[in-house]
Design a protein around this motif. Sequence first.
Motif, short mmCIF file in Angstrom:
data_model
loop_
_atom_site.label_atom_id
_atom_site.label_comp_id
_atom_site.label_asym_id
_atom_site.label_seq_id
_atom_site.Cartn_x
_atom_site.Cartn_y
_atom_site.Cartn_z
N THR A 2 -6.39 15.84 6.81
CA THR A 2 -6.67 15.81 5.38
C THR A 2 -7.94 15.01 5.13
OG1 THR A 2 -4.31 15.86 4.89
CG2 THR A 2 -5.76 15.18 3.12
N THR A 3 -8.84 15.56 4.34
CA THR A 3 -10.05 14.85 3.96
C THR A 3 -10.00 14.54 2.47
OG1 THR A 3 -11.25 16.89 3.49
CG2 THR A 3 -11.39 16.03 5.74
N PRO A 4 -10.76 13.54 2.01
CA PRO A 4 -10.77 13.26 0.57
C PRO A 4 -11.19 14.45 -0.28
CG PRO A 4 -11.70 11.43 1.80
CD PRO A 4 -11.51 12.54 2.78
N ILE A 5 -12.20 15.21 0.18
CA ILE A 5 -12.57 16.42 -0.57
C ILE A 5 -11.52 17.48 -0.27
CG2 ILE A 5 -14.29 18.23 -0.91
CD1 ILE A 5 -16.45 16.23 -0.14
N ASP A 6 -10.73 17.82 -1.27
CA ASP A 6 -9.65 18.79 -1.06
C ASP A 6 -10.19 20.21 -1.09
OD1 ASP A 6 -6.56 19.05 -0.96
OD2 ASP A 6 -7.17 20.53 -2.46
N ALA A 176 -21.28 8.33 -9.64
CA ALA A 176 -20.92 7.89 -8.30
C ALA A 176 -20.00 6.68 -8.36
CB ALA A 176 -22.18 7.57 -7.49
N ARG A 177 -20.30 5.75 -9.26
CA ARG A 177 -19.44 4.57 -9.39
C ARG A 177 -18.06 4.94 -9.91
NH1 ARG A 177 -24.33 2.40 -11.46
NH2 ARG A 177 -23.58 2.67 -13.60
N ARG A 178 -18.00 5.88 -10.85
CA ARG A 178 -16.71 6.27 -11.41
C ARG A 178 -15.84 6.98 -10.37
NH1 ARG A 178 -19.90 6.16 -16.13
NH2 ARG A 178 -20.98 8.13 -15.73
N VAL A 179 -16.45 7.83 -9.56
CA VAL A 179 -15.68 8.50 -8.51
C VAL A 179 -15.16 7.48 -7.50
CG1 VAL A 179 -15.78 10.13 -6.59
CG2 VAL A 179 -16.82 10.72 -8.78
N ALA A 180 -16.01 6.53 -7.14
CA ALA A 180 -15.58 5.49 -6.20
C ALA A 180 -14.40 4.71 -6.77
CB ALA A 180 -16.75 4.55 -5.90
N ALA A 181 -14.45 4.40 -8.05
CA ALA A 181 -13.34 3.68 -8.68
C ALA A 181 -12.06 4.49 -8.62
CB ALA A 181 -13.70 3.33 -10.12
N LEU A 182 -12.13 5.76 -8.98
CA LEU A 182 -10.94 6.61 -8.97
C LEU A 182 -10.33 6.70 -7.58
CD1 LEU A 182 -12.27 9.51 -11.21
CD2 LEU A 182 -10.30 8.07 -11.77
N ALA A 183 -11.19 6.79 -6.57
CA ALA A 183 -10.73 6.97 -5.19
C ALA A 183 -10.40 5.66 -4.50
CB ALA A 183 -11.78 7.74 -4.39
N PRO A 186 -15.28 1.41 -2.06
CA PRO A 186 -16.28 0.41 -2.44
C PRO A 186 -17.34 1.02 -3.35
CG PRO A 186 -15.83 0.32 -0.09
CD PRO A 186 -15.15 1.54 -0.60
N GLN A 187 -17.84 0.24 -4.26
CA GLN A 187 -18.85 0.73 -5.19
C GLN A 187 -20.16 1.05 -4.46
OE1 GLN A 187 -18.79 1.19 -8.92
NE2 GLN A 187 -16.77 1.62 -8.04
N PRO A 188 -20.73 2.22 -4.69
CA PRO A 188 -22.00 2.58 -4.03
C PRO A 188 -23.17 1.84 -4.66
CG PRO A 188 -21.39 4.28 -5.59
CD PRO A 188 -20.25 3.29 -5.59
N LEU A 189 -24.27 1.77 -3.92
CA LEU A 189 -25.46 1.12 -4.42
C LEU A 189 -26.34 2.06 -5.22
CD1 LEU A 189 -26.42 -1.05 -1.30
CD2 LEU A 189 -25.22 -1.76 -3.38
N GLY A 190 -26.17 3.37 -5.03
CA GLY A 190 -26.98 4.35 -5.73
C GLY A 190 -26.17 5.55 -6.14
N ALA A 191 -26.80 6.71 -6.04
CA ALA A 191 -26.17 7.94 -6.50
C ALA A 191 -25.56 8.75 -5.36
CB ALA A 191 -27.19 8.79 -7.25
N ARG A 192 -25.37 8.13 -4.22
CA ARG A 192 -24.76 8.80 -3.09
C ARG A 192 -23.51 8.03 -2.68
NH1 ARG A 192 -27.64 12.25 0.52
NH2 ARG A 192 -26.36 12.88 2.28
N LEU A 193 -22.44 8.77 -2.37
CA LEU A 193 -21.17 8.15 -2.06
C LEU A 193 -20.58 8.79 -0.82
CD1 LEU A 193 -18.76 6.31 -2.90
CD2 LEU A 193 -17.92 8.22 -4.28
N THR A 194 -20.28 8.00 0.19
CA THR A 194 -19.59 8.48 1.38
C THR A 194 -18.10 8.34 1.14
OG1 THR A 194 -21.41 7.85 2.85
CG2 THR A 194 -19.23 8.15 3.85
N VAL A 195 -17.37 9.45 1.22
CA VAL A 195 -15.93 9.41 0.96
C VAL A 195 -15.11 9.40 2.25
CG1 VAL A 195 -16.10 10.45 -1.32
CG2 VAL A 195 -15.87 11.94 0.68
#
Length: 247
Positions: A2-6, A176-183, A186-195
């Motif tokens: 299972t990966t975070p991206i469903d 990006a910050r909102r998705v990180a919060a939901l999941a 850790p909060q990203p530094l920019g507009a890219r998020l590793t899930v």
Amino acid sequence: MTTPIDHIVLLVHDLAAATATFQAAGFSVSTRKDATQKGGASYRFVCFADGSYLLLTAFTPEGAASHRLGPILAETEGPGDWSLTVPSVDKASAFGAAAGVTLGATHDVANDVEGGHWALRLLLTGIGAGGDDALPFLIEDVEGRTLRIPAAVPHANGATGIAELTVAATDPEGSARRVAALAGLPQPLGARLTVAPGQSLRFVPLDPQGLGTARTGGCTGIRLSGVAAPLTGIEGSALRVTAGVPA
């Protein structure tokens, strides 16, 4: 696995034609034998070894008129929505509320299939929630994930999973910050998020001249892992699925 991206909802006008296009590009396309078929829409699955999948989705005219994604398909085919798996929708909702995310409704979804029963909880946080359309909808599997998602069949083109989504947003870094919060990440530094290892989200500004989610917010592109050659008939099309992992 299972990966975070469903999964990503790929909106198409003609399901049979889209299925043929994906098969010609080397994908295995599956169906799911639900006991009860949801009226107004029909689906095909392109499932990957990493546990994620593309959901080819076509609406009837009546279905499109009543569905939150109908206006997107009226403009263009292609990515209409995307989802993340979470261990608990209730916890994700609490995380999101604490971060100021506008939350939509939670739905309980279930069906019987050959071999058993699947059930999930679905929380709208993006399109249809009345807030940030760049955000995904969240899925908590309650029962039968392996029945909800057809077994992955090897793809002739070598595709093994989803490497990256490009997501258009009014405020890319904020999304990006909102998705990180939901999941709960850790909060990203920019507009890219590793899930997850090898799986990331790249948020970009809206395109005022674009169509569908490029203009309104949401997933605009999908890059797959495991594919070395271009995906004939798909790359460069409105479906916006490409091969390879970006540098």
